[in-house]
Design an enzyme around this catalytic site. Sequence first.
Site, short mmCIF file in Angstrom:
data_model
loop_
_atom_site.label_atom_id
_atom_site.label_comp_id
_atom_site.label_asym_id
_atom_site.label_seq_id
_atom_site.Cartn_x
_atom_site.Cartn_y
_atom_site.Cartn_z
N ASP A 114 46.54 -11.35 1.51
CA ASP A 114 46.63 -10.37 2.59
C ASP A 114 46.98 -11.09 3.89
O ASP A 114 46.37 -12.11 4.24
CB ASP A 114 45.28 -9.63 2.74
CG ASP A 114 45.37 -8.46 3.71
OD1 ASP A 114 46.47 -7.86 3.83
OD2 ASP A 114 44.34 -8.13 4.33
N SER A 136 39.09 -13.88 5.45
CA SER A 136 38.34 -13.20 4.40
C SER A 136 37.18 -14.07 3.96
O SER A 136 36.29 -14.38 4.75
CB SER A 136 39.26 -12.83 3.24
OG SER A 136 38.57 -12.06 2.28
#
Length: 371
Positions: free
Chosen positions: A311, A187
């Site tokens: 995540d 990310s």
Amino acid sequence: MPLRALVVDDTITYRKILGDVLKDMHDIELAGTAPSGAIALKKIAAEPIHVVFLDVHMPDMDGVETLKHIKKDFPLVSVVMVSGISTRSADTTIEALELGAVDFIRKPDSPDAEANRLHLKADIQSVLRLIQIKQMTTAIHSPIAGPTVQAAASQTKVAIKAAPVAPVAAAAANVPRTFGVCVIGVSTGGPEALSRLIPAFKGPLSVPILCVQHMPPMFTKSLADSLAKKSKFRVVEAVEDEAVLPGIMYIAPGGHHMVVRSKDGKVVIGINDAPPENSCRPSVDVLFRSVATVYGDRGILSTILTGMGNDGCNGVRTMKRKGCYSITQTEQSCVVYGMPRAVDEAGLSDKSLPLESIAPEIESLIQFGRK
């Protein structure tokens, strides 16, 4: 003390819009504006600036050239790119992120001025949290930081830890010795990390690479194209029903989940618009669950790189039950040690490595298997 911000844009309208939003926010102070990269560099040299909101496209010295000068001469200044929605803007934004811009925000294009203001404010708040985390992490590891700074940083670091996750019992018992697929979750800081990781591979792997990088639509296509130019194998933005083949890297398209499924005896890509998970679409967890189902009996090699949040952690847990070897990026080499931290603290990581060591480790594991 609030962060001091400089807004750089050749258009007076956007300078005013962004400046007005910043003036209305806490924890940040508008130090000034600049209509060009050259003037911005003079202002950064003349007074304390912590963060620069930098327009992607400007005449004379564009955003990328200005960024290069800032990174060279003022390495402690954080740069946030301000991008339009065109393909050209996406390509340039990806280049800037690969060069070390911490993040980007998009220029709002709604006819509703209040909606634009709220959109910008939300994006800036997210970026400010990222910059504060980055600054605190830097302070913790700085050998010259005094005890007061390090103590404050440590307190902040505890507050921003990923939510604790229960460890998987005997996770290592199902670690495979050979592998049929490599998966990557990443990310914040991802474009720069991927631009260093993927070109470091000596050639195509004998397995496919499936990657989720948290990004909005359009930007993932630019990321795939940029990586393909630097790498020794194909890198593509994945499309529905595309066959998953060895030696190719598939990047989840921005704004959509990517999964894999079996079809007519082969593995293909699936793209869907199911609700976001962990506030993300694409989500690493969504991909990893499908990989566990399809590749669980072939061996899975997982890598979690820099990123905010957690995540991918539950996805790694699911893959571990089927047969997965998990690599995480070390804290010191991350822009934000959030996603790798979640996997590390859950006891799911088999090896934590600095970014520059990950490509050789993956190549060795795929070629020779786990000893």
